[in-house]
Design a protein around this motif. Structure first.
Motif, PDB file in Angstrom:
ATOM      1  N   ALA A   1       1.757   9.081 -16.114  1.00 46.75           N
ATOM      2  CA  ALA A   1       2.219   8.417 -17.332  1.00 46.75           C
ATOM      3  C   ALA A   1       1.130   7.527 -17.913  1.00 46.75           C
ATOM      4  O   ALA A   1       1.322   6.876 -18.931  1.00 46.75           O
ATOM      5  N   GLY A   2      -0.029   7.496 -17.263  1.00 48.97           N
ATOM      6  CA  GLY A   2      -1.160   6.750 -17.800  1.00 48.97           C
ATOM      7  C   GLY A   2      -1.508   5.478 -17.078  1.00 48.97           C
ATOM      8  O   GLY A   2      -2.440   4.778 -17.463  1.00 48.97           O
ATOM      9  N   ILE A   3      -0.770   5.112 -16.022  1.00 50.07           N
ATOM     10  CA  ILE A   3      -1.105   3.918 -15.248  1.00 50.07           C
ATOM     11  C   ILE A   3      -2.151   4.302 -14.209  1.00 50.07           C
ATOM     12  O   ILE A   3      -1.877   5.050 -13.275  1.00 50.07           O
ATOM     13  N   GLY A   4      -3.369   3.820 -14.396  1.00 45.91           N
ATOM     14  CA  GLY A   4      -4.421   4.121 -13.441  1.00 45.91           C
ATOM     15  C   GLY A   4      -4.052   3.632 -12.052  1.00 45.91           C
ATOM     16  O   GLY A   4      -3.436   2.578 -11.894  1.00 45.91           O
ATOM     17  N   LEU A   5      -4.435   4.371 -11.036  1.00 45.15           N
ATOM     18  CA  LEU A   5      -4.028   4.050  -9.670  1.00 45.15           C
ATOM     19  C   LEU A   5      -4.922   2.991  -9.022  1.00 45.15           C
ATOM     20  O   LEU A   5      -4.485   2.295  -8.112  1.00 45.15           O
ATOM     21  N   TYR A   6      -6.164   2.846  -9.498  1.00 46.49           N
ATOM     22  CA  TYR A   6      -7.131   2.008  -8.802  1.00 46.49           C
ATOM     23  C   TYR A   6      -6.657   0.567  -8.595  1.00 46.49           C
ATOM     24  O   TYR A   6      -6.548   0.080  -7.476  1.00 46.49           O
ATOM     25  N   ALA A   7      -6.412  -0.148  -9.699  1.00 50.40           N
ATOM     26  CA  ALA A   7      -6.049  -1.569  -9.590  1.00 50.40           C
ATOM     27  C   ALA A   7      -4.720  -1.779  -8.855  1.00 50.40           C
ATOM     28  O   ALA A   7      -4.632  -2.645  -7.971  1.00 50.40           O
ATOM     29  N   PRO A   8      -3.649  -1.004  -9.175  1.00 51.07           N
ATOM     30  CA  PRO A   8      -2.408  -1.190  -8.425  1.00 51.07           C
ATOM     31  C   PRO A   8      -2.563  -0.889  -6.937  1.00 51.07           C
ATOM     32  O   PRO A   8      -1.986  -1.583  -6.103  1.00 51.07           O
ATOM     33  N   CYS A   9      -3.332   0.148  -6.618  1.00 50.18           N
ATOM     34  CA  CYS A   9      -3.543   0.499  -5.203  1.00 50.18           C
ATOM     35  C   CYS A   9      -4.307  -0.610  -4.490  1.00 50.18           C
ATOM     36  O   CYS A   9      -3.990  -0.962  -3.359  1.00 50.18           O
ATOM     37  N   MET A  10      -5.295  -1.169  -5.166  1.00 52.15           N
ATOM     38  CA  MET A  10      -6.071  -2.258  -4.571  1.00 52.15           C
ATOM     39  C   MET A  10      -5.176  -3.464  -4.289  1.00 52.15           C
ATOM     40  O   MET A  10      -5.254  -4.091  -3.222  1.00 52.15           O
ATOM     41  N   ALA A  11      -4.299  -3.783  -5.253  1.00 56.77           N
ATOM     42  CA  ALA A  11      -3.382  -4.907  -5.065  1.00 56.77           C
ATOM     43  C   ALA A  11      -2.452  -4.647  -3.888  1.00 56.77           C
ATOM     44  O   ALA A  11      -2.189  -5.547  -3.070  1.00 56.77           O
ATOM     45  N   MET A  12      -1.935  -3.411  -3.777  1.00 57.52           N
ATOM     46  CA  MET A  12      -1.029  -3.066  -2.689  1.00 57.52           C
ATOM     47  C   MET A  12      -1.722  -3.179  -1.333  1.00 57.52           C
ATOM     48  O   MET A  12      -1.157  -3.724  -0.366  1.00 57.52           O
ATOM     49  N   VAL A  13      -2.953  -2.672  -1.267  1.00 54.05           N
ATOM     50  CA  VAL A  13      -3.720  -2.737  -0.016  1.00 54.05           C
ATOM     51  C   VAL A  13      -3.925  -4.185   0.405  1.00 54.05           C
ATOM     52  O   VAL A  13      -3.766  -4.543   1.578  1.00 54.05           O
ATOM     53  N   TYR A  14      -4.271  -5.033  -0.555  1.00 51.73           N
ATOM     54  CA  TYR A  14      -4.466  -6.451  -0.246  1.00 51.73           C
ATOM     55  C   TYR A  14      -3.186  -7.080   0.280  1.00 51.73           C
ATOM     56  O   TYR A  14      -3.181  -7.818   1.267  1.00 51.73           O
ATOM     57  N   LEU A  15      -2.069  -6.814  -0.418  1.00 52.81           N
ATOM     58  CA  LEU A  15      -0.793  -7.424  -0.056  1.00 52.81           C
ATOM     59  C   LEU A  15      -0.310  -6.963   1.318  1.00 52.81           C
ATOM     60  O   LEU A  15       0.389  -7.698   2.018  1.00 52.81           O
ATOM     61  N   LEU A  16      -0.657  -5.740   1.704  1.00 58.46           N
ATOM     62  CA  LEU A  16      -0.235  -5.215   3.005  1.00 58.46           C
ATOM     63  C   LEU A  16      -1.143  -5.679   4.143  1.00 58.46           C
ATOM     64  O   LEU A  16      -0.877  -5.372   5.301  1.00 58.46           O
ATOM     65  N   GLY A  17      -2.205  -6.398   3.809  1.00 53.63           N
ATOM     66  CA  GLY A  17      -3.040  -6.997   4.849  1.00 53.63           C
ATOM     67  C   GLY A  17      -4.241  -6.198   5.295  1.00 53.63           C
ATOM     68  O   GLY A  17      -4.925  -6.593   6.245  1.00 53.63           O
ATOM     69  N   LEU A  18      -4.522  -5.071   4.624  1.00 51.20           N
ATOM     70  CA  LEU A  18      -5.694  -4.288   4.999  1.00 51.20           C
ATOM     71  C   LEU A  18      -6.972  -4.979   4.527  1.00 51.20           C
ATOM     72  O   LEU A  18      -6.966  -5.725   3.545  1.00 51.20           O
ATOM     73  N   THR A  19      -8.064  -4.702   5.188  1.00 50.58           N
ATOM     74  CA  THR A  19      -9.346  -5.214   4.758  1.00 50.58           C
ATOM     75  C   THR A  19      -9.676  -4.640   3.385  1.00 50.58           C
ATOM     76  O   THR A  19      -9.362  -3.484   3.092  1.00 50.58           O
ATOM     77  N   PRO A  20     -10.274  -5.426   2.481  1.00 51.17           N
ATOM     78  CA  PRO A  20     -10.516  -4.971   1.108  1.00 51.17           C
ATOM     79  C   PRO A  20     -11.256  -3.645   1.007  1.00 51.17           C
ATOM     80  O   PRO A  20     -10.967  -2.832   0.126  1.00 51.17           O
ATOM     81  N   ILE A  21     -12.208  -3.379   1.909  1.00 54.33           N
ATOM     82  CA  ILE A  21     -12.996  -2.146   1.834  1.00 54.33           C
ATOM     83  C   ILE A  21     -12.124  -0.911   2.004  1.00 54.33           C
ATOM     84  O   ILE A  21     -12.470   0.179   1.553  1.00 54.33           O
ATOM     85  N   ALA A  22     -10.956  -1.084   2.629  1.00 52.62           N
ATOM     86  CA  ALA A  22     -10.067   0.056   2.841  1.00 52.62           C
ATOM     87  C   ALA A  22      -9.505   0.600   1.541  1.00 52.62           C
ATOM     88  O   ALA A  22      -9.081   1.759   1.468  1.00 52.62           O
ATOM     89  N   ALA A  23      -9.501  -0.226   0.490  1.00 53.38           N
ATOM     90  CA  ALA A  23      -8.952   0.224  -0.790  1.00 53.38           C
ATOM     91  C   ALA A  23      -9.761   1.370  -1.380  1.00 53.38           C
ATOM     92  O   ALA A  23      -9.198   2.262  -2.025  1.00 53.38           O
ATOM     93  N   PHE A  24     -11.059   1.381  -1.140  1.00 51.08           N
ATOM     94  CA  PHE A  24     -11.915   2.359  -1.815  1.00 51.08           C
ATOM     95  C   PHE A  24     -11.671   3.795  -1.367  1.00 51.08           C
ATOM     96  O   PHE A  24     -11.466   4.680  -2.205  1.00 51.08           O
ATOM     97  N   PRO A  25     -11.681   4.106  -0.074  1.00 53.20           N
ATOM     98  CA  PRO A  25     -11.366   5.490   0.299  1.00 53.20           C
ATOM     99  C   PRO A  25      -9.940   5.882  -0.043  1.00 53.20           C
ATOM    100  O   PRO A  25      -9.675   7.034  -0.392  1.00 53.20           O
ATOM    101  N   ILE A  26      -9.002   4.926   0.027  1.00 50.38           N
ATOM    102  CA  ILE A  26      -7.604   5.241  -0.278  1.00 50.38           C
ATOM    103  C   ILE A  26      -7.435   5.574  -1.752  1.00 50.38           C
ATOM    104  O   ILE A  26      -6.879   6.608  -2.119  1.00 50.38           O
TER     105      ILE A  26
END
Length: 295
Positions: free
Chosen positions: A190-215
Motif C-alpha cells: 500500500a506504499g508504506i516502506g518497510l525500512y523505518a517501521p521494521c527498524m523501530a520494531m527491532v529496536y522495541l523488541l530489544g535486538l541490537t540495532p545492526i540486526a535491523a539491516f539484514p532483516i
C-alpha cells in the motif's frame, strides 16, 4: 551451510521467478509499451534506489517523483508500479549489502518469511481498491513514513535501542516480531516502506540495532517479487515506468555502494521528509475530494 547463504539462495530463486513472470507479461503486452518515457522513469529509479541503498527507502521518494512528473494516468497504478519497479533493484541491493551479521538464523528467516506471506495476501487485498481509496491509503502511508523518518533523523528511534545487545528473538518476542513483519509486508504493497517501521520494531523488541539491516533488506527483497505477481496478472501497473525505474535503480544501487561514505545523509533525509509530506497532503486532498464528489 551458513544462514547468509540460505538467504542468498532464497533471493536468487525469487529473482529468477520474478524475471520469468514479469518478462512474460512484457512480451505478451509489448504493443502496450507506450505509457510514458522510460528515460524519465530511469532517472527517477536512479535517484530513489540510490537513496534506498543508503537506508532512506525508495517507495516514498518514487511516489513523490512520479506525482511531480505526472507520469501515471491513475493513482490506482501506484502500488503495482512501486512494487514491480523496485523489485530487481532491491534484490540487487540485498545481494550487495547482506553480510554476515551476528543474528539468529531462526529469527532472520522467520521474519523474512512472515513479510513474504504478508505481502502476498496484501497484494490481493490492495489490488481490489479503486483510485480514490488508493489515494487516501497512499496519503496516510506517506504521512506515517514521514513521521518515522522524522523520528529516525532526530535520533529518537536510535534512543530506543540504547543498551540493546540481543541477537535473537525467542518466545513471545519472536511471535510479536513475526506478526509485526507480516503486517509490514502487507502494508508495504500500500506504499508504506518497510525500512523505518521494521527498524523501530527491532529496536522495541530489544535486538541490537545492526540486526535491523539484514532483516529489513532481505524482507523487502523477498516480499516484493511475491507481491508483484497479483499486479502483473491484472496489469495494474505502468510498464514503461517499471522498465525505466528498474534499469536506473540497479545503476543507482551500485553507485550508492561507492559513495555511501561521502554523502550528508542528515540533510538529504530532511529534504525528502519535506517533499514526502507535501505529496501526502496532496494525495489525501485528491482522495477525499474524489470521495466527496462521488457522494
Amino acid at each position: 551451510m551458513s544462514m547468509t547463504l540460505v538467504v542468498q539462495i532464497l533471493l536468487a530463486v525469487l529473482l529468477v521467478y520474478f524475471v520469468i513472470i514479469w518478462g512474460r507479461d512484457l512480451i505478451v503486452n509489448r504493443h502496450k509499451l507506450n505509457d510514458g518515457n522510460p528515460i524519465v522513469s530511469g532517472v527517477i529509479g536512479f535517484i530513489t534506489n540510490f537513496m534506498d541503498a543508503l537506508g532512506i527507502g525508495s517507495y516514498a521518494p518514487t511516489t513523490m517523483l512520479l506525482k511531480l512528473t505526472k507520469y501515471l494516468k491513475s493513482d490506482k497504478l501506484l502500488p503495482g508500479t512501486l512494487t514491480i519497479a523496485c523489485s530487481i533493484p532491491v534484490l540487487t541491493e540485498a545481494f550487495l549489502f547482506i553480510k554476515s551479521v551476528d543474528i539468529s538464523g531462526a529469527t532472520l528467516l522467520s521474519l523474512i518469511l512472515a513479510s513474504v506471506v504478508g505481502s502476498f495476501l496484501g497484494s490481493k487485498f490492495i489490488s481490489r481498491f479503486d483510485e480514490k481509496k488508493i489515494q487516501v491509503i497512499m496519503g496516510f502511508a506517506l504521512i506515517i513514513t514521514a513521521v518515522l523518518m522524522i523520528l529516525s533523523n532526530m535520533g529518537y528511534l536510535a534512543a530506543l535501542s540504547n543498551g540493546n545487545k540481543a541477537t535473537a528473538l525467542t518466545g513471545g518476542k519472536l511471535i510479536i516480531g513475526i506478526v509485526g513483519n507480516f503486517i509490514l509486508g502487507a502494508l508495504m504493497v500500500a506504499g508504506i516502506g518497510l525500512y523505518a517501521p521494521c527498524m523501530a520494531m527491532v529496536y522495541l523488541l530489544g535486538l541490537t540495532p545492526i540486526a535491523a539491516f539484514p532483516i529489513m533488506m532481505a524482507s523487502c527483497a523477498a516480499l516484493m517479487p511475491v507481491a508483484s505477481r497479483e499486479f502483473i496478472r491484472k496489469g495494474d501497473y505502468n510498464r514503461n515506468a517499471c522498465i525505466g525505474i528498474t534499469i536506473g535503480g540497479i545503476i543507482g544501487v551500485f553507485v550508492a555502494v561507492k559513495l555511501v561514505k561521502s554523502l550528508d545523509m542528515h540533510v538529504l533525509t530532511w529534504l525528502v521528509i519535506v517533499v514526502v509530506t507535501y505529496t501526502a497532503i496532496t494525495m489525501l486532498y485528491s482522495g477525499f475530494k474524489h470521495a466527496k464528489s462521488a457522494n
